[in-house]
Design a protein around this motif. Structure first.
Motif, short mmCIF file in Angstrom:
data_model
loop_
_atom_site.label_atom_id
_atom_site.label_comp_id
_atom_site.label_asym_id
_atom_site.label_seq_id
_atom_site.Cartn_x
_atom_site.Cartn_y
_atom_site.Cartn_z
N GLY A 30 2.66 5.92 -7.92
CA GLY A 30 1.41 6.00 -7.20
C GLY A 30 1.46 5.48 -5.79
O GLY A 30 0.43 5.18 -5.19
N LEU A 31 2.68 5.38 -5.24
CA LEU A 31 2.85 4.87 -3.88
C LEU A 31 3.06 6.03 -2.91
O LEU A 31 3.94 6.87 -3.12
N PRO A 32 2.30 6.10 -1.83
CA PRO A 32 2.54 7.13 -0.82
C PRO A 32 3.79 6.82 -0.01
O PRO A 32 4.19 5.65 0.14
N CYS B 137 -6.49 13.88 7.33
CA CYS B 137 -6.02 13.21 8.54
C CYS B 137 -6.49 11.77 8.55
O CYS B 137 -7.61 11.47 8.13
N LEU B 138 -5.64 10.87 9.06
CA LEU B 138 -5.93 9.45 9.11
C LEU B 138 -5.76 8.96 10.54
O LEU B 138 -4.75 9.27 11.19
N TYR B 139 -6.71 8.18 11.02
CA TYR B 139 -6.57 7.58 12.33
C TYR B 139 -5.60 6.40 12.29
O TYR B 139 -5.64 5.58 11.37
N ALA C 162 -8.35 4.62 3.22
CA ALA C 162 -8.70 3.79 2.06
C ALA C 162 -8.25 4.44 0.76
O ALA C 162 -7.71 3.78 -0.15
N ARG C 163 -8.41 5.75 0.68
CA ARG C 163 -8.01 6.47 -0.52
C ARG C 163 -6.49 6.59 -0.62
O ARG C 163 -5.89 6.37 -1.69
N THR C 164 -5.84 6.92 0.48
CA THR C 164 -4.39 7.11 0.47
C THR C 164 -3.66 5.82 0.13
O THR C 164 -2.70 5.82 -0.65
N ALA D 199 0.80 -1.22 0.00
CA ALA D 199 0.00 0.00 0.00
C ALA D 199 0.83 1.27 0.00
O ALA D 199 0.32 2.35 -0.29
N GLY D 200 2.10 1.17 0.37
CA GLY D 200 2.94 2.35 0.45
C GLY D 200 4.33 1.95 0.92
O GLY D 200 4.65 0.77 1.05
#
Length: 276
Positions: free
Chosen positions: A133-135, A227-229, A270-272, A103-104
């Motif tokens: 496209g990888l964070p 922001c992400l939890y 989910a988007r990130t 995912a990243g």
């Protein structure tokens, strides 16, 4: 509220891989595996690399993929890459860039020397991640935020996720500087902020409202859409428990509408990290 997608969980097994940083932390120097995670069934998770020796980075992906086959609520991994090496980053992108489980990327830089994030190699590696496209998860300490801001300016095509709010000490030394530096970083639209890891940075005995205010500061600075939890389990257990941190973030969001709560606890992660 929709289900939680916890954007920052670690699993490790020292019997399987080597984690040198665990040697001095007795409470954590044992296996922490999916069966131990206290967030189920409420939370799905994104697992973040856990500081195994760099040579075992591919082995960590293999091991976590094995866990995810048995526990499909493990939605992906933010894997380790030596981002300062463009060649290593290119090889990683070639091997994993199209892998939906990866995912990243994180390269933990919190203990690196001043200037590390500003090197040409590091910038090139971060740009390569953006092209794929990888964070990029940035685990930095508060004093490194100005360098991270320069990195964000140099790599506008890469989504950068600030881990643990940049590791301030709520109400402690340097707190006002952290607030100023966080605002400068937030001016770069490609940066996100994880509401995670703050409990272990907080001086014991600090009043709970001070911690809630620090989370609220990040929410106000980035907005709930960025922001992400994250729980930072099991590292968080050195200072708090899973439900207590969940409640802190809920309290910080008390004035926000339900759509913002859903964004922070699920939709933004989910988007990130490209997972539904």
């Amino acid at each position: 509220m929709t289900g939680v997608l916890d954007a920052h969980v670690h699993f490790w097994d020292p019997r399987r891989l080597r984690y040198p940083w665990l040697d001095g932390i007795t409470e954590l120097n044992r296996p922490f595996t999916p069966g131990d995670f206290p967030g189920r069934p409420r939370s799905d998770v994104i697992v973040v690399e856990a500081g195994r020796v760099p040579a075992d980075a591919a082995g960590e992906i293999v091991w976590l993929r094995e866990q995810a086959r048995r526990q499909p609520w493990i939605r992906g991994i933010v894997a380790h890459v030596d981002v300062e090496s463009p060649a290593a980053t290119s090889r990683f992108v070639a091997g994993y860039g199209a892998d939906p489980f990866v995912a990243g990327v994180r390269r933990n830089v919190q203990d690196e020397a001043p200037g590390f994030l500003l090197s040409s190699g590091f910038r090139a590696g971060v740009r390569l991640l953006g092209e794929a496209g990888l964070p990029f998860d940035a685990c930095v300490r508060a004093h490194q935020l100005p360098e991270l801001t320069e990195l964000a300016a140099a790599c506008p095509g890469t989504t950068i996720v600030l881990d643990h709010l940049g590791k301030p000490s709520p109400g402690g030394p340097g707190y006002e500087r952290w607030r100023r530096d966080l605002r400068r970083l937030a001016r770069h639209a490609g940066v996100r902020c994880k509401l995670s890891g703050l409990a272990t940075e907080t001086t014991p005995g600090t009043a709970r409202p001070v911690v809630v205010d620090a989370v609220r500061e990040a929410l106000d600075t980035f907005g709930p859409g960025r922001c992400l939890y994250g729980s930072d389990w099991p590292v968080m257990t050195l200072a708090t428990d899973h439900e207590a941190w969940l409640d802190v973030v809920h309290d910080a969001l008390a004035a926000h509408p339900a759509t913002a709560v859903d964004a922070v606890f699920h939709d933004n992660a989910a988007r990130t990290y490209r997972t539904s």
